[in-house]
Design a protein around this motif. Structure first.
Motif, mmCIF file in Angstrom:
data_model
loop_
_atom_site.group_PDB
_atom_site.id
_atom_site.type_symbol
_atom_site.label_atom_id
_atom_site.label_comp_id
_atom_site.label_asym_id
_atom_site.label_seq_id
_atom_site.Cartn_x
_atom_site.Cartn_y
_atom_site.Cartn_z
ATOM 1 N N UNK A 1 42.539 45.383 37.060
ATOM 2 C CA UNK A 1 41.202 45.891 36.756
ATOM 3 C C UNK A 1 41.225 46.848 35.571
ATOM 4 N N UNK B 1 30.397 48.350 38.870
ATOM 5 C CA UNK B 1 30.894 48.944 40.121
ATOM 6 C C UNK B 1 30.529 48.112 41.349
ATOM 7 N N UNK C 1 31.420 45.171 41.499
ATOM 8 C CA UNK C 1 32.584 44.285 41.606
ATOM 9 C C UNK C 1 33.681 45.043 42.377
ATOM 10 N N UNK C 2 34.702 44.333 42.844
ATOM 11 C CA UNK C 2 35.759 45.053 43.585
ATOM 12 C C UNK C 2 36.639 45.900 42.657
ATOM 13 N N UNK C 3 36.053 46.954 42.131
ATOM 14 C CA UNK C 3 36.759 47.847 41.217
ATOM 15 C C UNK C 3 36.354 49.280 41.576
ATOM 16 N N UNK C 4 37.314 50.186 41.562
ATOM 17 C CA UNK C 4 36.983 51.567 41.928
ATOM 18 C C UNK C 4 36.610 52.355 40.672
ATOM 19 N N UNK C 5 35.972 53.490 40.888
ATOM 20 C CA UNK C 5 35.575 54.326 39.748
ATOM 21 C C UNK C 5 36.805 54.835 38.993
ATOM 22 N N UNK D 1 39.612 53.279 38.661
ATOM 23 C CA UNK D 1 40.119 52.172 37.838
ATOM 24 C C UNK D 1 39.279 52.022 36.571
#
Lengths: 258, 258
Positions: free
Chosen positions: A3, A87, A89-93, A95
């Motif tokens: 990511x 955000x 999507x499967x992504x953290x802040x 990342x």
């Protein structure tokens, strides 16, 4: 890591599709070439002045590129509302933030290589030697210094609402650290308490960006830094940038997105 | 049918900007669930708490109390977003990217294998009728094309659940029709869709079930036919009655004015 790399690739694509970098490179080239074409005062050492000016322009341009690119990243995502589909999507802040950092840092690194290549060509044309070791050391130190600057600008972009105010504040802070910060402890020696203590504390709290400035060595063809201090400076840059990124991540994770 | 979305006793409070009031309740005791394959209309006037509820489902806002799950996974877990597609209202996607690059970027965040991703990009661009513009930067797109690019990004992971926040807002009749056709096609493919819109005629045509929320609380929920039969008027009139504009609604057959 997937990511982070994906986010950074978008940042880099943005940089080479925008005109900022090209404008700054062309300006640096033009100013240096114009200055190089005039033989001021019939001075045989004019090449040193030329190198000094070219390096100063490179430093200013690199700071402009690094600060403006990183300061607009998250505010632009919020303004255009692309932060929401991103955000979702499967992504953290964290990342996203690290991706932005990596993208800005790599993009600034590519810009630096272009600038220093030009510098190398100019100095090789005027001087017979090409001290590759010194140049590589200068680029590396400069690039690692930009890691701290980018981390500060990213943190600023989460604290200050408008990118323009963040840009201005970052430029003032970075210029202040570079011009005054490195002399604070010397100034403190001649002061009374508590000013002396406060200034000394400030000296140790501020990032030591001056450590990465080896322009004098390049200008005067001095030998490169020893391996020990060189790697110590790189490690210091990574640790300092990590502290600012950690703070930025903390702020970003608590920020309400509306 | 399996439950896709479950919201249970959800409460969301924000710090209030009004003097003398510490918090503002955006959502209060909301409970609902959405079953697999349904198109669920999420209705309410501006400020009713629709977007806040969606923001909770997407993990942008943490609930003050209660909980929400998607496919049985808490919305605070980023893996809940793996099978989800989200189209926010009025978003301007990265204007320096082409739709192809935009989809490739979002696809990487879902870790879709390269060959599968390229095939998926071709399919989606054909579905949203952007295949001829796939190499053009998004900054050259009309509003309708941008919205279709947005729909494309929401579909890149072939999601089982789609959250569409006013997908036809600001579009001309042709743009609306195209987006509606795509939603209809997704419905036929068995996707679950949570759909927020102020276009009640559109909701009436597309949705299987609807809920109306007002001032953060659930006021009505059921199939469109149920609501229409219960209130003996069309969905727009049901909506106006539920949110307190009774004077705007014609009297019920039988002479009772509401």
């Amino acid at each position: 890591m997937n990511n982070i790399l994906a986010v950074s690739s978008v940042v880099m694509r943005e940089m080479y599709r925008r005109k900022d970098f090209y404008v700054l490179l062309i300006l640096t080239v033009l100013i240096t070439l114009i200055l190089g074409s005039v033989n001021l005062f019939n001075d045989s050492n004019i090449v040193r002045y030329l190198k000094e000016i070219c390096l100063l322009l490179i430093w200013i341009s690199s700071l402009v590129i690094a600060i403006t690119t990183s300061a607009r990243q998250i505010p632009a995502e919020r303004e255009s509302r692309t932060i929401f589909p991103l955000l979702a999507k499967p992504v953290s802040r964290t990342e996203v933030l690290l991706g932005k950092f990596l993208g800005c840092w790599l993009a600034s690194g590519i810009a630096l290589v272009c600038f220093y290549l030009f510098f190398g060509i100019i100095s090789a044309a005027r001087e017979s030697g090409w001290p590759l070791g010194s140049y590589l050391q200068a680029v590396t130190l400069h690039w690692f210094m930009l890691a701290i600057v980018i981390a500060i600008a990213l943190l600023g972009s989460l604290v200050f609402a408008a990118p323009s105010s963040n840009n201005t504040i970052c430029f003032i802070v970075i210029a202040g650290i570079l011009l005054i910060g490195r002399h604070l402890h010397k100034v403190a020696v001649g002061m009374e308490q508590p000013s002396r203590g406060i200034l000394t504390l400030l000296y140790f709290l501020l990032p030591q960006l001056g450590w990465f400035d080896v322009r004098e060595r390049i200008t005067h063809n001095w030998p490169p830094l020893d391996v020990g201090p060189f790697f110590l400076a790189l490690a210091y840059a990574l640790v300092t940038a990590s502290v600012f990124l950690f703070a930025a991540s903390w702020v970003f994770n608590r920020k309400r997105l509306q | 049918m399996a439950t896709v979305i479950n919201i249970s006793d959800l409460r969301v409070e924000y710090p209030s900007r009004e003097l003398g009031s510490k918090t503002k309740v955006a959502v209060d005791g909301l409970s609902l669930d959405v079953q697999q394959g349904q198109i669920f209309g999420f209705l309410g006037p501006n400020g009713a708490g629709k977007t806040t509820t969606m923001n909770v489902l997407l993990g942008f806002v943490e609930p003050t109390a209660g909980n929400a799950t998607i496919f049985g996974v808490s919305v605070t877990d980023k893996s809940a977003r793996q099978r989800l597609g989200y189209l926010p209202e009025l978003t301007y996607y990265y204007k320096f990217l082409t739709p192809e690059e935009l989809l490739r970027f979002y696809g990487k965040l879902f870790r879709i294998p390269k060959a599968v991703l390229e095939k998926r990009i071709d399919e989606i661009l054909a579905m949203v009728e952007l295949q001829d513009a796939r190499k053009r930067q998004i900054k050259t797109f009309s509003k309708g094309m941008q919205q279709r690019a947005g729909l494309a990004q929401a579909l890149i992971n072939d999601p089982d659940l789609l959250i569409l926040d006013e997908p036809t807002s600001g579009l001309d009749p042709i743009g609306r029709m195209k987006v509606r056709q795509i939603i209809q096609r997704l419905k036929n493919e068995g996707k679950t869709i949570l759909f927020s819109s102020h276009e009640l005629g559109e909701v009436e045509t597309i949705c299987d079930r609807v809920c109306i929320i007002h001032q953060g609380t659930l006021r009505e929920m059921g199939t469109v036919q149920d609501l229409v039969a219960r209130h003996q008027c069309n969905l727009e009139q049901v909506f106006l009655r539920v949110v307190g504009y009774e004077g705007a609604v014609p009297s019920r057959p039988g002479g009772v004015t509401v």
